[in-house]
Design a protein around this motif. Structure first.
Motif, PDB file in Angstrom:
ATOM      1  N   UNK A 172      26.791  44.502 -17.753  1.00 45.97           N
ATOM      2  CA  UNK A 172      27.448  45.890 -17.377  1.00 45.97           C
ATOM      3  C   UNK A 172      27.304  46.990 -18.291  1.00 45.97           C
ATOM      4  N   UNK A 173      27.220  46.418 -19.691  1.00 51.02           N
ATOM      5  CA  UNK A 173      27.237  47.423 -20.902  1.00 51.02           C
ATOM      6  C   UNK A 173      26.223  47.458 -21.390  1.00 51.02           C
ATOM      7  N   UNK A 174      25.501  48.763 -20.543  1.00 54.83           N
ATOM      8  CA  UNK A 174      24.215  49.309 -20.495  1.00 54.83           C
ATOM      9  C   UNK A 174      23.654  49.717 -22.092  1.00 54.83           C
ATOM     10  N   UNK A 175      24.746  50.170 -22.833  1.00 51.45           N
ATOM     11  CA  UNK A 175      24.353  50.565 -24.139  1.00 51.45           C
ATOM     12  C   UNK A 175      24.151  49.546 -25.344  1.00 51.45           C
ATOM     13  N   UNK A 176      24.857  48.219 -25.023  1.00 51.67           N
ATOM     14  CA  UNK A 176      25.210  47.429 -26.015  1.00 51.67           C
ATOM     15  C   UNK A 176      23.698  47.007 -26.643  1.00 51.67           C
ATOM     16  N   UNK A 177      23.697  46.828 -27.851  1.00 52.10           N
ATOM     17  CA  UNK A 177      22.565  46.910 -28.851  1.00 52.10           C
ATOM     18  C   UNK A 177      22.794  45.527 -29.730  1.00 52.10           C
ATOM     19  N   UNK A 178      24.223  45.329 -29.849  1.00 54.02           N
ATOM     20  CA  UNK A 178      24.539  44.174 -30.929  1.00 54.02           C
ATOM     21  C   UNK A 178      25.544  43.302 -30.384  1.00 54.02           C
ATOM     22  N   UNK A 179      25.506  42.122 -30.232  1.00 54.38           N
ATOM     23  CA  UNK A 179      26.454  41.304 -29.802  1.00 54.38           C
ATOM     24  C   UNK A 179      26.527  40.003 -30.505  1.00 54.38           C
ATOM     25  N   UNK A 200      20.249  42.508 -31.036  1.00 57.31           N
ATOM     26  CA  UNK A 200      20.798  41.728 -31.942  1.00 57.31           C
ATOM     27  C   UNK A 200      21.597  40.565 -31.475  1.00 57.31           C
ATOM     28  N   UNK A 201      21.506  39.299 -31.200  1.00 58.50           N
ATOM     29  CA  UNK A 201      22.392  38.536 -30.529  1.00 58.50           C
ATOM     30  C   UNK A 201      22.632  37.194 -31.377  1.00 58.50           C
ATOM     31  N   UNK A 202      24.068  37.096 -31.546  1.00 62.77           N
ATOM     32  CA  UNK A 202      24.482  35.931 -32.258  1.00 62.77           C
ATOM     33  C   UNK A 202      25.328  35.114 -31.371  1.00 62.77           C
ATOM     34  N   UNK A 203      25.097  33.819 -31.290  1.00 69.99           N
ATOM     35  CA  UNK A 203      25.646  32.760 -30.263  1.00 69.99           C
ATOM     36  C   UNK A 203      25.776  31.626 -31.143  1.00 69.99           C
TER      37      UNK A 203
END
Length: 646
Positions: A172-179, A200-203
């Motif tokens: 739902x966060x359409x502008x998200x680029x880094x999580x 950018x995704x860090x899990x």
């Protein structure tokens, strides 16, 4: 227009500019009154340490709030940025009315504090960046942040969140680029898809057991799935993420066993971290754009490919340590012209050290071949521009002498060449910055007549050194005396390389009561001196008592004579003392009872006489500490001092 009119207009314009700048800088208050009130209320609501919060303590009514450190405003005087990281803030923020009222806020940073409780409900439609990482936030992550429709960067890493987090909510966060959701106590439900905008995704540490399916269609260029329980092969499609723009991939600390074939690692992958898995077979060829590669702690067992490194101008960090790699070191590694760290330790490599690798020391700072089967001589080709700081060649089959050109390495702090067949004299040519010197179990000989002010660990045991220890000026070994910096208690001997968050820690092997221990982290204030198993003679110098920060002292298996110096009672930090198998005489000085940290004592097989001193510490030592001294009496020996009269 006449020139004098142009000059007149220029002067008027310049004067106006100066007046405007002066009014703006001193008379004009940019901050809106309601914004200042909210910030001062926030300061009252927050619990923080005034010793740490250098930003918050300066907030006051008289100054323009837009000039406060940690506060950023737009042209209209609205607060758009709050950077309150590392401010010693504790307690919760979920009930802060002032924080949720800063409607214009675009960037909010509370990272690296001690904030607990839950995430506050934020209805800040303008918020672009939210960083709450490295706190103590707990409980499940609420869905309230879904309302942050403008959010581009969200970091909740290193907290105590629990439960199960539905990753598809991020859709739902359409502008998200880094999580960044790494290092929490929850599990991630990675079913469904995420926004294609995320780059950018860090899990890390999210209890993942397989690669999420959505990654196949992602546009990621940065992926961290380290510290999970992912098994099986690394899928070949992972290298195609981001349409070939992948620059960072961290899959370390999983249970991966192989790279699915065929695979093509993109040339511009800069950082590849696959360490601490169960990867086997042959090492993958490195991409030409790689700068950081860690393949250590796996099960690679083939030879290093001859084209493992191919004309790489970016490679800085390379570690293939703790594998089962055999064969020789290929010269292709020398083509990495900017290399700063090469760690090939704990493998089964043979052959010799390529001379071109030593010549590369103008950029190389850390070089470790520890525990291999490397033979031959160390090439005497260290350049005058040598930048080497750590040299670890311990436990190989190296021969010859230490090369004289090693004197060119003025930044050397750590030299470990123990467990080899190296000969020659004591290496007095090493630089004054030297902190650790390990020469144990070699063929070195002659007298020891020099030292270094920064030395904290010296192990020259099991060689052929001889002479009188009085030639050494122990009082100038400043790192082992009380004059050392008392603020370094919790620092370790390491070197930051590549980036500030990456520290390489040197390690040494210590011998205590005949048993070897690997010290994987060397504290700055840890000091030890091991001169055992040599041919030193004469008396033990009183000056050793000046080394008041010494933790371990081993002078055993020499030909030392005379009494045990009373000055050893000044070594208040001493934990282990071994003077066994010498020809020491007279009584054990009662001053040694002042050593309240002493956990190991061995004075066996000498010519000591008289009563064993009594103290709570000495009562912990058994018979083995004194055996072979027929003139000693008292506890714990069965020989009573009454049997000896006076």
């Amino acid at each position: 227009m006449p020139i004098y009119l142009l000059q007149h207009l220029f002067i008027i314009s310049l004067t106006s500019t100066i007046i405007c700048q002066t009014n703006f800088g001193h008379a004009y208050n940019l901050c809106q009154d309601d914004q200042k009130i909210l910030l001062l209320e926030l300061k009252k609501e927050l619990k923080f340490s005034s010793f740490v919060a250098r930003k918050l303590v300066q907030w006051n009514k008289s100054d323009d709030c837009c000039e406060w450190e940690g506060v950023g405003c737009d042209a209209a005087g609205h607060v758009v940025s709050l950077q309150l990281d590392n401010q010693g803030i504790s307690g919760g923020i979920e009930n802060s009315s002032s924080l949720v009222s800063l409607d214009y806020l675009e960037k909010l940073n509370f990272a690296h504090n001690s904030i607990n409780g839950s995430i506050p409900t934020l209805n800040l439609s303008n918020l672009i960046e939210l960083d709450l990482s490295s706190n103590q936030l707990n409980g499940p992550i609420s869905d309230s942040f879904i309302n942050l429709v403008s959010l581009e960067v969200l970091s909740l890493s290193n907290n105590l969140f629990t439960g199960i987090f539905q990753l598809q909510n991020i859709q739902k966060l359409h502008n998200l680029t880094t999580l960044n959701l790494s290092q929490n106590n929850f599990s991630i439900d990675a079913a469904g898809s995420i926004s294609s905008q995320i780059k950018k995704l860090s899990l890390s540490s999210c209890n993942l057991q397989k690669f999420p399916d959505f990654l196949k269609q992602s546009n990621l260029n940065f992926l961290d799935l380290s510290h999970n329980q992912i098994t099986g092969e690394i899928p070949s499609w992972i290298w195609e993420m981001g349409n070939g723009d992948l620059y960072h991939l961290n899959l370390s600390y999983n249970a991966l066993i192989d790279l699915q074939k065929p695979f093509h690692i993109p040339n511009f992958l800069a950082e590849l971290d696959l360490h601490s898995n169960q990867l086997r077979g042959e090492l993958p060829l490195l991409p030409q754009g790689a700068s950081y590669v860690d393949l250590s702690h796996n099960k690679f067992d083939r030879h290093i490919p001859l084209n493992f490194v191919s004309f790489n101008f970016f490679l800085i960090f390379l570690s293939i340590a703790n594998n089962s790699i055999s064969g020789s070191i290929p010269t292709c590694i020398c083509s990495a012209e900017a290399i700063q760290l090469v760690d090939i330790s704990f493998n089964n490599l043979s052959g010799s050290i390529p001379p071109c690798l030593v010549e590369r020391m103008s950029s190389l700072e850390i070089f470790s071949l520890r525990r291999n089967n490397i033979g031959g001589d160390i090439p005497d080709k260290f350049p005058t521009s040598c930048s080497l700081r750590i040299l670890d060649l311990n436990n190989n089959n190296l021969g010859g002498n230490l090369p004289k050109s090693l004197a060119n390495c003025k930044s050397l702090e750590f030299v470990s060449v123990g467990e080899n067949n190296i000969g020659g004299n004591f290496p007095c040519m090493l630089p004054s910055r030297l902190k650790v010197l390990v020469l144990r179990s070699n063929r070195f000989g002659g007298e020891v007549k020099c030292g270094w002010p920064n030395l904290q660990i010296v192990d020259i045991s099991s060689n052929n050194f001889s002479g009188d220890l009085h030639h050494l000026s122990f009082s100038t070994w400043n790192k082992m005396t009380l004059h050392s910096d008392a603020n370094m208690n919790h620092e370790s001997l390491g070197i930051n390389i590549v980036r500030p968050d990456l520290e390489y820690l040197a390690q040494v092997t210590l011998t205590i009561k005949g048993l070897q221990f690997e010290l994987h982290k060397i504290w700055i204030k840890f000091t030890s001196l091991d001169f055992s198993c040599n041919n030193f003679h004469g008396e033990i110098p009183e000056a050793i008592g000046d080394l008041s920060l010494l933790h371990l002292l081993n002078l055993s298996n020499n030909a030392l004579t005379g009494p045990i110096p009373k000055s050893l009672g000044n070594l208040r930090e001493l934990e282990a003392l071994d003077l066994s198998v010498n020809q020491l005489a007279e009584t054990i000085p009662v001053e040694l009872t002042r050593l309240t940290f002493l956990g190991i004592l061995n004075v066996s097989y000498n010519k000591l006489v008289g009563r064993i001193p009594r103290s709570p510490q000495f009562s912990t030592f058994g018979n083995d500490s004194y055996i072979g001294n027929t003139g000693l009496c008292g506890y714990p020996l069965s020989v009573s001092c009454r049997d000896y009269g006076n």
